[in-house]
Write a protein that holds these residues in place. Structure first.
Motif, PDB file in Angstrom:
ATOM      1  N   ASN A 270      82.852  28.913  12.570  1.00 30.23           N
ATOM      2  CA  ASN A 270      84.095  28.046  12.379  1.00 30.23           C
ATOM      3  C   ASN A 270      83.348  26.330  11.660  1.00 30.23           C
ATOM      4  O   ASN A 270      84.329  25.250  11.717  1.00 30.23           O
TER       5      ASN A 270
ATOM      6  N   GLU B 237      84.720  25.760   8.796  1.00 28.55           N
ATOM      7  CA  GLU B 237      86.589  25.381   8.940  1.00 28.55           C
ATOM      8  C   GLU B 237      86.909  24.160   9.444  1.00 28.55           C
ATOM      9  O   GLU B 237      87.041  23.146   8.771  1.00 28.55           O
ATOM     10  N   ARG B 238      85.304  24.163  10.296  1.00 29.50           N
ATOM     11  CA  ARG B 238      85.704  21.605  10.155  1.00 29.50           C
ATOM     12  C   ARG B 238      85.146  21.121   9.127  1.00 29.50           C
ATOM     13  O   ARG B 238      85.676  20.025   8.676  1.00 29.50           O
ATOM     14  N   GLN B 239      84.017  21.694   8.360  1.00 25.70           N
ATOM     15  CA  GLN B 239      83.551  20.460   7.104  1.00 25.70           C
ATOM     16  C   GLN B 239      85.150  20.668   6.471  1.00 25.70           C
ATOM     17  O   GLN B 239      85.815  20.100   5.531  1.00 25.70           O
ATOM     18  N   ASN B 240      85.723  21.390   6.171  1.00 23.87           N
ATOM     19  CA  ASN B 240      87.036  21.660   5.157  1.00 23.87           C
ATOM     20  C   ASN B 240      87.686  20.747   5.882  1.00 23.87           C
ATOM     21  O   ASN B 240      88.722  20.063   5.447  1.00 23.87           O
ATOM     22  N   ASN B 241      88.147  20.764   7.081  1.00 23.61           N
ATOM     23  CA  ASN B 241      89.154  19.817   8.095  1.00 23.61           C
ATOM     24  C   ASN B 241      88.771  18.496   7.494  1.00 23.61           C
ATOM     25  O   ASN B 241      89.710  17.769   7.373  1.00 23.61           O
ATOM     26  N   ALA B 242      87.618  17.494   7.729  1.00 25.09           N
ATOM     27  CA  ALA B 242      87.720  16.581   7.385  1.00 25.09           C
ATOM     28  C   ALA B 242      87.016  16.160   6.374  1.00 25.09           C
ATOM     29  O   ALA B 242      87.944  15.803   5.773  1.00 25.09           O
TER      30      ALA B 242
ATOM     31  N   ALA C  78      89.209  17.475   4.218  1.00 27.74           N
ATOM     32  CA  ALA C  78      90.697  17.358   3.437  1.00 27.74           C
ATOM     33  C   ALA C  78      91.636  15.900   4.220  1.00 27.74           C
ATOM     34  O   ALA C  78      91.932  15.112   3.434  1.00 27.74           O
ATOM     35  N   HIS C  79      90.693  15.550   5.245  1.00 27.80           N
ATOM     36  CA  HIS C  79      91.151  14.140   5.870  1.00 27.80           C
ATOM     37  C   HIS C  79      91.134  13.203   5.227  1.00 27.80           C
ATOM     38  O   HIS C  79      91.714  11.988   5.070  1.00 27.80           O
TER      39      HIS C  79
END
Length: 78
Positions: free
Chosen positions: A34, A37-42, A44-45
């Motif tokens: 998790n 995944e949060r790091q990847n989402n940040a 990408a944003h």
């Protein structure tokens, strides 16, 4: 004579300890997954925001070193 109740009790205690350790390891793996995944989402944003800023900048005015537009933003009229 073999003490079957003691052996059975020991096996049950060992099974409970093993189950607890496996559950803790699985929970830790989910936690790490998790976090990644949060790091990847940040990331990408952040990349999407940077791309949007670049697209809004008029041609030839983007300063790649500073990572920002040197002129007025697209859509603004002076």
């Amino acid at each position: 004579m073999i003490a079957w109740p003691k052996i059975l009790g020991g096996v049950l205690v060992l099974a409970a300890i093993t189950w607890t350790v496996l559950e803790l390891r699985a929970d830790g793996a989910r936690s790490v997954s998790n976090a990644i995944e949060r790091q990847n989402n940040a990331a990408a944003h952040s990349a999407g925001d940077a791309r949007s800023d670049y697209d809004a900048c008029p041609d030839g005015l983007w300063d790649f070193g500073a990572g920002k537009c040197r002129g007025p933003a697209a859509g603004r009229r002076n």
